[in-house]
Design a protein around this motif. Structure first.
Motif, PDB file in Angstrom:
ATOM      1  N   VAL A 619       3.380  -4.901  -5.538  1.00  0.00           N
ATOM      2  CA  VAL A 619       4.297  -4.350  -4.536  1.00  0.00           C
ATOM      3  C   VAL A 619       5.450  -3.583  -5.168  1.00  0.00           C
ATOM      4  CG1 VAL A 619       3.724  -6.172  -2.892  1.00  0.00           C
ATOM      5  CG2 VAL A 619       5.667  -6.486  -4.445  1.00  0.00           C
ATOM      6  N   ASP A 620       5.573  -3.635  -6.496  1.00  0.00           N
ATOM      7  CA  ASP A 620       6.622  -2.863  -7.161  1.00  0.00           C
ATOM      8  C   ASP A 620       6.040  -1.679  -7.940  1.00  0.00           C
ATOM      9  OD1 ASP A 620       5.384  -4.351  -9.092  1.00  0.00           O
ATOM     10  OD2 ASP A 620       7.195  -5.324  -9.853  1.00  0.00           O
ATOM     11  N   ASP A 621       4.802  -1.321  -7.629  1.00  0.00           N
ATOM     12  CA  ASP A 621       4.168  -0.162  -8.259  1.00  0.00           C
ATOM     13  C   ASP A 621       4.761   1.113  -7.661  1.00  0.00           C
ATOM     14  OD1 ASP A 621       2.583   1.790  -9.327  1.00  0.00           O
ATOM     15  OD2 ASP A 621       0.671   0.931  -8.651  1.00  0.00           O
ATOM     16  N   ARG A 622       5.419   1.918  -8.497  1.00  0.00           N
ATOM     17  CA  ARG A 622       6.099   3.113  -8.003  1.00  0.00           C
ATOM     18  C   ARG A 622       5.274   4.383  -8.173  1.00  0.00           C
ATOM     19  NH1 ARG A 622      12.547   2.281  -9.357  1.00  0.00           N
ATOM     20  NH2 ARG A 622      12.794   0.427  -8.056  1.00  0.00           N
ATOM     21  N   THR A 623       3.984   4.222  -8.397  1.00  0.00           N
ATOM     22  CA  THR A 623       3.112   5.389  -8.458  1.00  0.00           C
ATOM     23  C   THR A 623       3.078   6.073  -7.094  1.00  0.00           C
ATOM     24  OG1 THR A 623       1.747   4.259 -10.113  1.00  0.00           O
ATOM     25  CG2 THR A 623       0.794   6.190  -9.019  1.00  0.00           C
ATOM     26  N   GLU A 624       3.269   7.388  -7.081  1.00  0.00           N
ATOM     27  CA  GLU A 624       3.315   8.127  -5.824  1.00  0.00           C
ATOM     28  C   GLU A 624       1.947   8.143  -5.156  1.00  0.00           C
ATOM     29  OE1 GLU A 624       5.603  10.063  -4.048  1.00  0.00           O
ATOM     30  OE2 GLU A 624       7.269   9.250  -5.217  1.00  0.00           O
ATOM     31  N   LEU A 625       1.946   7.967  -3.857  1.00  0.00           N
ATOM     32  CA  LEU A 625       0.729   8.130  -3.070  1.00  0.00           C
ATOM     33  C   LEU A 625       0.400   9.615  -2.954  1.00  0.00           C
ATOM     34  CD1 LEU A 625       1.435   5.653  -0.129  1.00  0.00           C
ATOM     35  CD2 LEU A 625      -0.477   5.463  -1.732  1.00  0.00           C
ATOM     36  N   PRO A 626      -0.879   9.958  -2.833  1.00  0.00           N
ATOM     37  CA  PRO A 626      -1.209  11.361  -2.519  1.00  0.00           C
ATOM     38  C   PRO A 626      -0.523  11.769  -1.223  1.00  0.00           C
ATOM     39  CG  PRO A 626      -3.180  10.108  -3.113  1.00  0.00           C
ATOM     40  CD  PRO A 626      -2.070   9.108  -2.967  1.00  0.00           C
ATOM     41  N   GLU A 627      -0.235  13.047  -1.099  1.00  0.00           N
ATOM     42  CA  GLU A 627       0.513  13.534   0.054  1.00  0.00           C
ATOM     43  C   GLU A 627      -0.150  13.157   1.374  1.00  0.00           C
ATOM     44  OE1 GLU A 627       3.464  14.950   0.393  1.00  0.00           O
ATOM     45  OE2 GLU A 627       3.793  14.691  -1.770  1.00  0.00           O
ATOM     46  N   ASP A 628      -1.493  13.202   1.415  1.00  0.00           N
ATOM     47  CA  ASP A 628      -2.179  12.902   2.669  1.00  0.00           C
ATOM     48  C   ASP A 628      -2.245  11.405   2.960  1.00  0.00           C
ATOM     49  OD1 ASP A 628      -3.852  12.418   0.547  1.00  0.00           O
ATOM     50  OD2 ASP A 628      -5.683  13.021   1.608  1.00  0.00           O
ATOM     51  N   LYS A 629      -1.783  10.573   2.030  1.00  0.00           N
ATOM     52  CA  LYS A 629      -1.796   9.123   2.227  1.00  0.00           C
ATOM     53  C   LYS A 629      -0.416   8.574   2.567  1.00  0.00           C
ATOM     54  CE  LYS A 629      -6.178   8.651   1.104  1.00  0.00           C
ATOM     55  NZ  LYS A 629      -7.196   8.218   2.087  1.00  0.00           N
ATOM     56  N   ASN A 640       5.756   5.960   0.547  1.00  0.00           N
ATOM     57  CA  ASN A 640       5.351   7.066  -0.331  1.00  0.00           C
ATOM     58  C   ASN A 640       4.870   6.606  -1.704  1.00  0.00           C
ATOM     59  OD1 ASN A 640       7.777   6.214  -1.347  1.00  0.00           O
ATOM     60  ND2 ASN A 640       8.874   8.124  -0.981  1.00  0.00           N
ATOM     61  N   THR A 641       4.807   5.280  -1.946  1.00  0.00           N
ATOM     62  CA  THR A 641       4.282   4.771  -3.211  1.00  0.00           C
ATOM     63  C   THR A 641       3.257   3.677  -2.911  1.00  0.00           C
ATOM     64  OG1 THR A 641       5.938   3.011  -3.460  1.00  0.00           O
ATOM     65  CG2 THR A 641       6.507   5.193  -4.339  1.00  0.00           C
ATOM     66  N   TYR A 642       2.423   3.367  -3.915  1.00  0.00           N
ATOM     67  CA  TYR A 642       1.441   2.306  -3.733  1.00  0.00           C
ATOM     68  C   TYR A 642       2.132   0.957  -3.518  1.00  0.00           C
ATOM     69  CZ  TYR A 642      -2.500   5.314  -4.932  1.00  0.00           C
ATOM     70  OH  TYR A 642      -3.459   6.288  -4.913  1.00  0.00           O
ATOM     71  N   GLY A 643       3.236   0.725  -4.216  1.00  0.00           N
ATOM     72  CA  GLY A 643       3.953  -0.538  -4.041  1.00  0.00           C
ATOM     73  C   GLY A 643       4.427  -0.728  -2.620  1.00  0.00           C
ATOM     74  N   LYS A 644       4.982   0.330  -2.019  1.00  0.00           N
ATOM     75  CA  LYS A 644       5.439   0.248  -0.629  1.00  0.00           C
ATOM     76  C   LYS A 644       4.258   0.046   0.322  1.00  0.00           C
ATOM     77  CE  LYS A 644       9.602   3.043  -1.229  1.00  0.00           C
ATOM     78  NZ  LYS A 644      10.298   4.283  -0.831  1.00  0.00           N
ATOM     79  N   LYS A 645       3.133   0.653  -0.030  1.00  0.00           N
ATOM     80  CA  LYS A 645       1.944   0.511   0.811  1.00  0.00           C
ATOM     81  C   LYS A 645       1.485  -0.941   0.844  1.00  0.00           C
ATOM     82  CE  LYS A 645      -2.899   2.015   1.190  1.00  0.00           C
ATOM     83  NZ  LYS A 645      -3.956   2.878   0.628  1.00  0.00           N
ATOM     84  N   TRP A 646       1.438  -1.583  -0.337  1.00  0.00           N
ATOM     85  CA  TRP A 646       0.980  -2.979  -0.385  1.00  0.00           C
ATOM     86  C   TRP A 646       2.021  -3.912   0.230  1.00  0.00           C
ATOM     87  CZ3 TRP A 646      -3.317  -1.245  -0.548  1.00  0.00           C
ATOM     88  CH2 TRP A 646      -3.879  -0.490  -1.563  1.00  0.00           C
TER      89      TRP A 646
END
Length: 698
Positions: A619-629, A640-646
């Motif tokens: 949940v603290d992964d700051r890798t940017e999500l692709p724009e369409d995700k 806007n990041t995988y961490g926020k997504k999870w």
């Protein structure tokens, strides 16, 4: 036992019911400094036992707070960096770095200069991490409403700008450059020095009291109370106090013998109450100091000169206990108080109690100094000091009250003798050992590297070997009586001291020494920061292998894991195994503890390798999500990041935002059993895994 109780309470509070946690509450305000300059103030109120981390916490540990000033372009400029209130520092033995954090309250301030006079509001976006036993990722968007800004022409600005103002601006520009250069240096010393420059805040404009009381839970308060209670009881067995017990008790017995037993017993109880009251009153000024300066306990605990002062005081007390000289209160004061004790009623009893405290100061003073100095050297706050003084006073008063109420027990008291001086000398050795804790704290703050971990441990080994030799009769001191033999109790205590000394020896080569955790300097402050022969127990997660399933990675202990929910679920359906979702974090301490202490066990490791598909969602992964995700959550947060997504997945689907958090899931995404959080008990965690797997197979 203490760790067990702590774990138990945390398990009840976190694991019993999954819930959405929001441990940090925010308030904001705008302070206008001039026509076009403003100060944005963000105050955080942090729930008890929770922490949030500073902007400056070093890399490798918890995630720092990060501020983004969203609509700055063309509207305003930042004046300097975002300043914050005083943080605390603690060594994280899992990540082996110091971490800077806030407890109870925090305050952040940013000065801005408005360039667009039509600007109505300022948007500030904040990301931060809050932790208790689990960690959660949080983000907030603050909207600051600005008052109307008057137009100021360039001509007016030029006419009002004096040479003095120009010089001040030039000084500010130079200071900003220096501050930026200092921040680029990542060494701990310079980061700390830089933080000292910016940590002072304008208390007059603060709306939130910045209390620095340590987030000690009820267990720690009771532990402190019991320890100081025991210290107070032990102090009664010193040459200054012990002989006064029969004298004082006989006074109250005489009142009972005169036919007024109730009055005698009441007076005996009040005598003890007044002793406790006097010691509690000693702590009251510190409540006043704390109300005037909320940071006082933090300043005391980190001020190197105050710590050196405590070191000197403790050494002087220790030398006194060892017999070099006596520390006494002025005789005139003692005589005056003693005369006042001749008054009748409760006033006379109060002065009797005060007389005891004064005349026994040469023995109680060093122990009392240890109590006050020990609490003041932490950030425990005035309340913690009051608890300590209450325990100490009650311990000292306890024997007097008990023997006055039950005089028949007096016959069980040992007679005064040389053993009283032995007790005093033992206190002297312990006091000397504690003194070096204060010197160590000063050395750490100043970065002198005089008292590194190995040197500290060597000194303690020498002190406790010296104590053992004294108890074995191999060393004699000035006031010792001739010793023809040693008692069994003295022999056993000597063996304890010798055993403790031997226990300390492996610490010279990097052993953790959990019994005295927090007393020696951290491992990073030593000649061998990682310990001699250190080797990480965790497998490198970047290891690759051709046999890995597509999109999979090696996790801890070479467990095959997926870092994407959909990819992991697809693989689980393919191999027909249940899913173990692991909501985790790169900076989550207890996630690492679970991996090292629970997952590493053979009975758990075999289940994780063979019977489930592990999906670890950071949940603290700051890798940017692709724009369409990228998307916005139900509560309007920008994902806007995988961490926020999870993190959003955990909140929306499982109503929980804590880490670690474990879910055993079917292929239709339903739960196989009740999710759990931090579960350090191996058998309990194994039973939970087996229950879910059994439900999957039905």
């Amino acid at each position: 036992m203490k760790k067990f109780l702590t774990f138990f309470i945390l398990l009840v509070s976190f694991i019993g019911n999954s819930q959405i946690l929001d441990p940090v509450k925010w308030t904001t305000k705008v302070v206008q400094l001039s026509n076009d300059e403003f100060e944005l103030v963000m105050n955080a109120k942090i729930d008890n036992e929770w922490h949030m981390y500073s902007q400056f916490t070093p890399d490798g540990g918890a995630l720092p707070a990060v501020f983004e000033y969203r609509n700055a372009k063309g509207n305003y400029t930042l004046v300097g960096k975002t300043k914050e209130s005083t943080y605390k520092k603690i060594f994280n033995d899992i990540f082996e770095v110091d971490e800077y954090y806030f407890a109870n309250t925090a305050q952040f301030k940013q000065k801005i200069k408005v360039t667009n006079t039509k600007l109505k509001e300022v948007k500030v976006y904040l990301e931060y991490q809050a932790c208790k036993e689990q960690c959660i990722q949080q983000d907030k968007t603050f909207i600051f409403k600005l008052p109307e800004i008057k137009e100021v022409t360039k001509v007016e600005e030029k006419t009002t700008e004096s040479p003095v103002i120009k010089e001040e601006k030039k000084t500010e520009e130079v200071a900003a450059v220096i501050e930026e250069l200092v921040e680029k240096d990542t060494s701990e010393t310079k980061v700390d020095k830089n933080r000292e420059d910016v940590k002072q805040v304008d208390k007059a404009t603060s709306e939130v009291s910045t209390k620095n009381e340590n987030p000690d839970d009820e267990i720690n308060n009771w532990t402190l109370f019991l320890l100081t209670l025991i210290a107070g009881i032990f102090v009664t067995f010193t040459p200054c106090v012990f002989p006064m017990i029969p004298m004082t008790v006989s006074f109250f017995l005489k009142q009972s013998a005169n036919g007024d037993k109730k009055k005698g017993r009441l007076n005996a109880l009040m005598y003890g109450v007044f002793i406790v009251l006097i010691y509690v009153l000693i702590s009251l000024p510190f409540h006043i100091f704390q109300s005037l300066s909320p940071d006082i306990f933090y300043e005391i605990s980190t001020n190197p000169y105050l710590n050196i002062f405590f070191f000197i005081v403790f050494v002087v007390f220790a030398i006194s206990f060892l017999g070099a000289f006596e520390i006494t209160m002025p005789s005139a004061l003692a005589n005056k108080v003693d005369n006042a004790s001749n008054k009748g009623g409760f006033a006379g009893i109060f002065f009797m109690a005060l007389t005891l405290i004064i005349v026994s100061f040469s023995c109680t003073g060093p122990a009392l100094g240890a109590v006050i100095g020990g609490v003041l050297s932490t950030d425990g706050g005035a309340t913690l000091l009051t608890i300590a003084m209450l325990g100490f006073g009650l311990g000292l008063a306890f024997p007097f009250m008990i023997f006055a109420l039950f005089p028949s027990m007096m016959g069980n008291l040992p007679k005064s003798g040389g053993w009283l001086n032995t007790v005093k000398v033992v206190f002297g050795f312990i006091e000397l050992a504690l003194a070096f804790k204060f010197l160590s704290m000063a050395d750490l703050v100043m970065d002198w590297h005089i008292l590194e971990r190995e040197v500290f441990i060597v000194i303690w080994i020498a002190i406790f070997i010296g104590l053992a030799l004294y108890l074995f009769g191999k060393i004699t001191l000035p006031h010792d009586s001739p010793l023809s033999h040693i008692s069994v109790g003295r022999l056993l205590l000597g063996l304890v001291s010798l055993s403790f000394s031997i226990y300390l020896i492996p610490g010279l080569w990097g052993a953790p020494l959990n019994i005295i955790s927090g007393f020696p300097p951290p491992m990073t402050y030593s000649e061998s920061p990682n310990g001699v022969g250190f080797k990480s127990t965790l497998t490198n997660s970047t290891t690759t292998n051709e046999s890995l399933p597509e999109h999979a990675h090696y996790g801890p202990h070479k467990i095959i894991a997926f870092h994407d929910y959909d990819e992991g679920l697809a693989y689980a359906k393919k191999v027909n195994k249940p899913v173990l979702i692991d909501f985790t974090g790169k900076t989550c301490v207890n996630c690492r503890r679970m991996e090292e202490l629970v997952w590493a066990k053979p009975e758990i490791l075999s289940i994780l390798n063979e019977e489930v598909v592990l999906i670890s969602l950071y949940v603290d992964d700051r890798t940017e999500l692709p724009e369409d995700k990228k998307y916005s959550s139900d509560n309007g947060k920008e994902i806007n990041t995988y961490g926020k997504k999870w993190s959003d997945l955990g909140i929306t689907k499982y109503k929980a935002n804590i880490q670690p958090y474990y879910i055993l899931m079917k292929h239709d995404e339903g739960n196989l059993n009740k999710p759990v959080g931090y579960t350090p008990d191996v058998s309990e965690y194994k039973a939970w895994l087996e229950e879910g797997i059994a439900n999957f197979k039905k």
